[in-house]
Scaffold this active site. Sequence first.
Site, PDB file in Angstrom:
ATOM      1  N   GLU A 129       0.828  -1.215   0.000  1.00  0.00           N
ATOM      2  CA  GLU A 129       0.000   0.000   0.000  1.00  0.00           C
ATOM      3  C   GLU A 129       0.858   1.260   0.000  1.00  0.00           C
ATOM      4  O   GLU A 129       0.500   2.274  -0.599  1.00  0.00           O
ATOM      5  CB  GLU A 129      -0.906   0.023   1.246  1.00  0.00           C
ATOM      6  N   THR A 182      -4.641  12.896  -4.563  1.00  0.00           N
ATOM      7  CA  THR A 182      -4.461  12.591  -3.143  1.00  0.00           C
ATOM      8  C   THR A 182      -3.822  13.773  -2.427  1.00  0.00           C
ATOM      9  O   THR A 182      -4.210  14.117  -1.300  1.00  0.00           O
ATOM     10  CB  THR A 182      -3.565  11.336  -2.994  1.00  0.00           C
TER      11      THR A 182
END
Length: 308
Positions: A129, A182
Amino acid sequence: MKKEIRIFSPGTVSNVSCGFDVLGFCLDHIGDEMVVRTTTQKGISITKIEGYDLPYETKKNVAGVSALALVNDFQPDFGFEIEIYKRIKPGSGIGSSAASAAGSVFAINELLGKPYNKTQLTQFAMKGEAVASQSEHADNLAPAIFGGFVLVKSLKPLEILNLPTPDELYAVIIHPQIEIKTAEARAILPKEIPMQDAISQWSNLGSLVHALHTSDYELLKRSLYDAVVEPYRSQLIPHFEDVKQAVLDAGALGFGISGSGPSMFAITKGEKSAKMVEIAMRKVYQSSNIQFETYLSKINKEGIKTLS
Ligand code: ADP
């Protein structure tokens, strides 16, 4: 020893309202499939990716990086190749990268005879991740691996609490086809929050956890609020307030931003209510010129599973 496994790795909703950064849940039938098989050659290779254009290079693909973390620890004298059948669009906010990062370690663990527990698998998957998000976090991974509602109590040491999921809970997701960077989603957050907002947030999170334990749908409804993040991030999502109003009017227990968006989620009691909510959210976006998709799903208590 089994040489090949096919798995289903589900999408997930993280940042669930007052549980920003700590609470997530797992979706049903919305997810990727992966095939992992052993190879005589050591190491990890990605041999097939269908659905979306993603890196084949092991160290650039989250599935490869998490798998490497596991095999570096276990040190088998053989390797693995991975095929990814990607259905969850990357960057949609329903855990596309987490499904891959969790899927590879789950599959390899099964092939090795389950030497690791779910928390250890989450720890390996966090390495993957980190490639997608530049920091290690577990709020999509843990729901994918454990299923149901999951609270990431702490990252160091990693402590994950698998909360009970009342039987009648459904989720409805709407994914507008827009991109939210993001960096922008992070930059818009305040550095400090007023004490009153903090009090409201921990009161709601506490009562939400209690509602899950007692299957108290009315309390769940009174707890699904986010005083801290939603007022800022919702500004990045077109028609957020209109959709929210429409789904609450249609009977949803709660509504919020999934992950860092642009997807949004509603939680409902029962499938019938979920269908009404889906119609209501579609109506709002149909009158805009933004493409979108909706998904309706029971909350998945099982998490990643073996298909064959
Ligand atoms: P999501 O929340 O949907 O996972 P992110 O923005 O966190 O979205 O992650 C998507 C990023 O991760 C993209 O830049 C994508 O190229 C990268 N990535 C690398 N490997 C994968 C993979 N196997 N699945 C999905 N995304 C991947």
